[in-house]
Design an enzyme around this catalytic site. Structure first.
Site, short mmCIF file in Angstrom:
data_model
loop_
_atom_site.label_atom_id
_atom_site.label_comp_id
_atom_site.label_asym_id
_atom_site.label_seq_id
_atom_site.Cartn_x
_atom_site.Cartn_y
_atom_site.Cartn_z
CB CYS A 128 34.57 -78.48 -16.46
SG CYS A 128 33.92 -77.43 -15.15
CG HIS A 252 33.36 -77.35 -20.14
ND1 HIS A 252 32.21 -77.79 -19.51
CD2 HIS A 252 33.90 -76.42 -19.31
CE1 HIS A 252 32.07 -77.16 -18.37
NE2 HIS A 252 33.08 -76.32 -18.22
CG ASN A 282 30.47 -74.59 -16.33
OD1 ASN A 282 30.36 -75.81 -16.34
ND2 ASN A 282 31.62 -73.97 -16.17
C1 LIG Z 1 33.45 -64.61 -15.66
C2 LIG Z 1 33.50 -63.92 -17.01
C3 LIG Z 1 32.22 -64.12 -17.75
C4 LIG Z 1 33.68 -62.42 -16.75
O1 LIG Z 1 33.76 -61.76 -18.00
P1 LIG Z 1 34.88 -60.67 -18.23
O2 LIG Z 1 34.67 -60.12 -19.57
O3 LIG Z 1 36.21 -61.31 -17.93
O4 LIG Z 1 34.48 -59.59 -17.17
P2 LIG Z 1 35.41 -58.91 -16.07
O5 LIG Z 1 35.74 -59.90 -15.00
O6 LIG Z 1 36.54 -58.20 -16.76
O7 LIG Z 1 34.40 -57.85 -15.49
C5 LIG Z 1 34.07 -56.70 -16.22
C6 LIG Z 1 33.29 -55.80 -15.29
O8 LIG Z 1 32.00 -56.38 -15.03
C7 LIG Z 1 31.79 -56.46 -13.63
N1 LIG Z 1 31.00 -57.66 -13.32
C8 LIG Z 1 31.44 -58.86 -12.89
N2 LIG Z 1 30.41 -59.70 -12.72
C9 LIG Z 1 29.31 -59.02 -13.05
C10 LIG Z 1 27.96 -59.35 -13.10
N3 LIG Z 1 27.49 -60.58 -12.75
N4 LIG Z 1 27.08 -58.41 -13.50
C11 LIG Z 1 27.49 -57.19 -13.87
N5 LIG Z 1 28.77 -56.82 -13.83
C12 LIG Z 1 29.68 -57.71 -13.45
C13 LIG Z 1 33.15 -56.52 -13.02
O9 LIG Z 1 33.13 -56.08 -11.68
C14 LIG Z 1 33.94 -55.59 -13.95
O10 LIG Z 1 33.69 -54.28 -13.54
P3 LIG Z 1 34.91 -53.22 -13.49
O11 LIG Z 1 35.41 -53.15 -14.89
O12 LIG Z 1 34.25 -51.98 -13.00
O13 LIG Z 1 35.90 -53.81 -12.54
C15 LIG Z 1 34.70 -64.44 -17.84
O14 LIG Z 1 35.92 -64.00 -17.28
C16 LIG Z 1 34.71 -65.94 -17.95
O15 LIG Z 1 33.80 -66.55 -18.47
N6 LIG Z 1 35.80 -66.60 -17.49
C17 LIG Z 1 35.89 -68.03 -17.55
C18 LIG Z 1 35.04 -68.64 -16.47
C19 LIG Z 1 34.87 -70.12 -16.64
O16 LIG Z 1 34.76 -70.62 -17.71
N7 LIG Z 1 34.85 -70.84 -15.52
C20 LIG Z 1 34.60 -72.24 -15.47
C21 LIG Z 1 35.76 -73.02 -15.95
S1 LIG Z 1 35.35 -74.70 -16.03
#
Ligand SMILES: CC(C)(COP(=O)(O)OP(=O)(O)OC[C@H]1O[C@@H](n2cnc3c(N)ncnc32)[C@H](O)[C@@H]1OP(=O)(O)O)[C@@H](O)C(=O)NCCC(=O)NCCS
Length: 327
Positions: A128, A252, A282
């Site tokens: 990215c 990004h 993304n």
């Molecule tokens: C992926 C992302 C959006 C998740 O958000 P988050 O606030 O960290 O959420 P969590 O992983 O803590 O999940 C919270 C809860 O939602 C749930 N959950 C995960 N995906 C879900 C979805 N698509 N829909 C509903 N619930 C979801 C999880 O299972 C978790 O449940 P739990 O608390 O019972 O275990 C976030 O971590 C993120 O954006 N990370 C960076 C990713 C990125 O930029 N990647 C590319 C890099 S170039």
């Protein structure tokens, strides 16, 4: 000897036609539009492949936008048209992608052939952070006297998406953005930059050959904010400008919460962020050019404005550039 600089003289974007909304994703796994919007800011994305595309196109579809090369060709053609440049004037084509059409050869070969560009062509994979890596590389080569460069960021992230993994399948989309870089006399546009990589963080985000992406979302989030802020700060310092001097911040487009956290830590108001994440998701190396092009087309940039581009990605890689618009 006269100093040789580099300027962006044209740009173009391409998106595949299939729109995948968050509601569409509810058919694949347990999720909701509300959860995805709150956690990421994404409402929809475009898909070139995957469960919502009628038929997965062949590697080189006639006129389709189902592959990285097809998207790159379309964006590249539009960028050349907008620059008023012909393909044979291009001395180098740089295709920034982490989703090439094939393992061998480089996808830039097919793109160069389809466009009829002159000179050389190469792929650049910095995930990215790829487009900003490419911008710094290409601008340096233009300043060294190579001539015009066609720089493209193009991805089919849907081809490496694990559609059963609800923790990351909603984040990614497909698209391409391209710019023409051309030599200008004088100091040019690239005022400051920073490139970096930390290969000890490979396991945070990767895809093995033939399988879908694996991601530790929370840790990626934390590292992304830290690396992007540090990298952008370095580029600003090198350019001898402050965050106040930046007219447009093009981060990004990974997660709106990451974009806002980075802007806030740098002291850049939210209104100065270029954002397309709501409707593209993304798109990896295509995300920064798509956001830049959207802002340029919307008339948000005037000659002399300073643009800060900052990306991070799998690797982990990061890259920032301070760019003077219309030099
Ligand atoms: C992926 C992302 C959006 C998740 O958000 P988050 O606030 O960290 O959420 P969590 O992983 O803590 O999940 C919270 C809860 O939602 C749930 N959950 C995960 N995906 C879900 C979805 N698509 N829909 C509903 N619930 C979801 C999880 O299972 C978790 O449940 P739990 O608390 O019972 O275990 C976030 O971590 C993120 O954006 N990370 C960076 C990713 C990125 O930029 N990647 C590319 C890099 S170039």
């Amino acid at each position: 000897m006269t100093e040789l600089g580099c300027a962006i003289s044209g740009w173009g974007a391409a998106l595949p036609p299939t729109v995948v909304t968050n509601t569409n994703l509810e058919k694949l796994f347990d999720t909701s539009d509300q959860w995805i919007v709150e956690r990421s800011g994404i409402r929809m994305r475009r898909a070139a492949t995957g469960p919502f595309v009628e038929a997965t196109p062949l590697a080189h579809p006639p006129g389709g936008l189902g592959t990285t090369s097809a998207l790159a060709v379309e964006a590249g053609r539009r960028a050349l048209d907008s620059a008023g440049a012909t393909a044979d004037e291009v001395a180098l084509l740089v295709l920034c992608t982490t989703t090439p059409d094939q393992a061998i050869p480089a996808t830039s070969a097919a793109v160069a052939h389809a466009l009829g560009t002159g000179g050389g062509a190469m792929d650049l994979n910095a995930a990215c952070a790829g487009f900003t890596y490419g911008l710094v590389t290409a601008a340096s080569m233009v300043s060294a006297g190579i001539g015009k460069v066609l720089l493209i960021g193009a991805e089919t992230m849907t081809s490496v998406t694990n559609w059963e993994d609800r923790t990351n399948a909603f984040l990614f989309g497909d698209g391409a953005g391209a710019v023409v870089l051309q030599p200008v006399s004088g100091p040019g546009s690239l005022l400051g930059w920073d490139l970096g990589v930390d290969g000890s963080l490979v396991e945070l985000l990767y895809a093995d050959h033939g399988s879908g992406m694996v991601m530790k979302g929370k840790e990626v989030f934390r590292q992304a904010v830290r690396a992007t802020v540090d990298s952008a700060t370095t580029a600003l310092r090198q350019a001898k400008v402050s965050a106040d001097d930046i007219t447009l911040f093009v981060p990004h487009q990974a997660n709106q919460r990451i974009m806002h956290a980075v802007a806030s830590r740098l002291g850049i108001p939210v209104e100065r962020i270029a954002s397309v994440i709501e409707w593209t998701g993304n798109t990896s190396a295509a995300s920064i050019p798509l956001a830049l092009i959207d802002a340029a087309d919307a008339g948000r940039l005037a000659a002399g404005d300073l643009v800060l581009l900052a990306g991070f990605g799998a690797g982990m890689t990061w890259a920032s550039a301070v760019w003077r618009w219309g030099a």
